[in-house]
Write an enzyme that holds these catalytic residues in place. Structure first.
Site, PDB file in Angstrom:
ATOM      1  CE1 TYR A  77      30.821  52.440  55.775  1.00  0.00           C
ATOM      2  CE2 TYR A  77      29.648  50.499  56.553  1.00  0.00           C
ATOM      3  CZ  TYR A  77      30.772  51.310  56.568  1.00  0.00           C
ATOM      4  OH  TYR A  77      31.840  51.007  57.371  1.00  0.00           O
ATOM      5  CD  GLU A  84      23.636  38.823  82.754  1.00  0.00           C
ATOM      6  OE1 GLU A  84      24.506  39.713  82.750  1.00  0.00           O
ATOM      7  OE2 GLU A  84      23.204  38.319  83.805  1.00  0.00           O
TER       8      GLU A  84
END
Length: 305
Positions: A107, A193
């Site tokens: 940005y 996971e």
């Protein structure tokens, strides 16, 4: 950057050293222009052909090939402009001694970058050019990983007890260098996971009955979680158990933790945790334990690739 046998590996450098490295890159460009040349950068190649797995190191590393990025080359002009702008923005961040996110960087000049996929890879390029890890550039990704269980530490001087951070635990901070005084009575680290499996174990307070530290990156591991895991394991010297699915995605995630990723191959030394013990069902268990067909899934063509 340290090159050993055709391998490029970066180092952890302090703010001043990284800033000086950027200044040297720009000084070389200025000297080239004053001598009648053009704006150009020598950038270590991060293509697949310059990455390889080294069995002795048990991780993926980056080779020593470099490519030239030139402003006067029409195919490279935009990438060269982005590189120059990113160097300028990073130098300002380092001079101020602050941290920003990758999104903040994007940005800072949306008109030039247009898309974050344009600015993010240049960050990795600059880290390779300077010879430092990406975290040394003071640009971080958003929080993603979680930790809960029998571990406490100080974060920027503030005490954190991961047994008293609510059911979901503590977000792993992007500023791993600010984590100090790590203490634990855990017997092992359980690396999970799936976020759903992590939340199930955290809600049951699995770490109370079985002294451990639960960590998840909610799928594909981010840099902060990989750095955190390595730091904690290195200091506590306890085993790491990886609870991942027995499918290509689960094994890929496990391999990223253990051997690194191609995208970050230049910094694999700081991002990998070898000797993770795989928990869970293995393909060989399907027949060994007579798992019925309705509980199995055929691999897709995408899985096989």
């Amino acid at each position: 950057a340290a090159g050993d046998g055709g391998v490029l590996e970066v180092q952890d450098l302090d703010n001043d050293a990284v800033r000086e490295g950027i200044e040297e890159l720009v000084a070389d460009v200025v000297a080239s222009v004053l001598a009648g040349g053009s704006v150009s950068f020598e950038v270590p190649s991060r293509t697949a052909s310059n990455q390889r797995y080294v069995p002795e190191l048990d991780r993926i590393v980056l080779g020593s090939k470099v490519s030239s990025r030139q402003l006067l080359n029409t195919a490279q002009a935009r990438k060269t402009a982005i590189t120059t702008r990113v160097l300028q923005l990073l130098h300002e961040v380092l001079r101020k001694g602050i941290h920003i996110t990758k999104r903040d960087l994007f940005y800072s000049d949306v008109k030039l970058f247009k898309d974050q996929h344009e600015s993010d890879p240049v960050l990795e390029d600059v880290a390779c050019m300077v010879g430092c890890s990406r975290t040394c550039l003071n640009v971080v990704a958003s929080d993603k990983g979680l930790v809960v269980g029998r571990i406490s530490f100080h974060e920027a001087g503030d005490p954190i007890d991961c047994r008293r951070m609510g059911v979901g635990g503590k977000a792993i901070p992007p500023f791993i260098d600010k984590i100090t005084n790590i203490e634990s009575d855990a017997d092992f680290i359980l690396l999970v996971e799936k976020e759903a499996a992590y939340m199930r174990l955290a809600e049951d307070r699995f770490y109370v009955r079985h002294p451990c530290i639960l960590i998840t990156a909610k799928g594909q591991p981010d840099v902060a979680t990989r750095l955190f895991l390595r730091k904690v394991q290195a200091q506590l010297r306890i085993p790491v158990l990886g609870l991942v699915d027995s499918d290509p995605y689960g094994l890929k995630i496990l391999s990223v933790y253990m051997s690194g990723s191609k995208n970050m191959s230049y910094d694999s030394a700081a991002l990998t945790t070898p000797d993770i013990h795989w928990l869970g069902v293995r393909p060989s268990d399907l027949d060994a334990y007579s798992i019925p067909e309705q509980c199995r899934l055929d691999m897709t063509e995408h899985d096989m690739r």
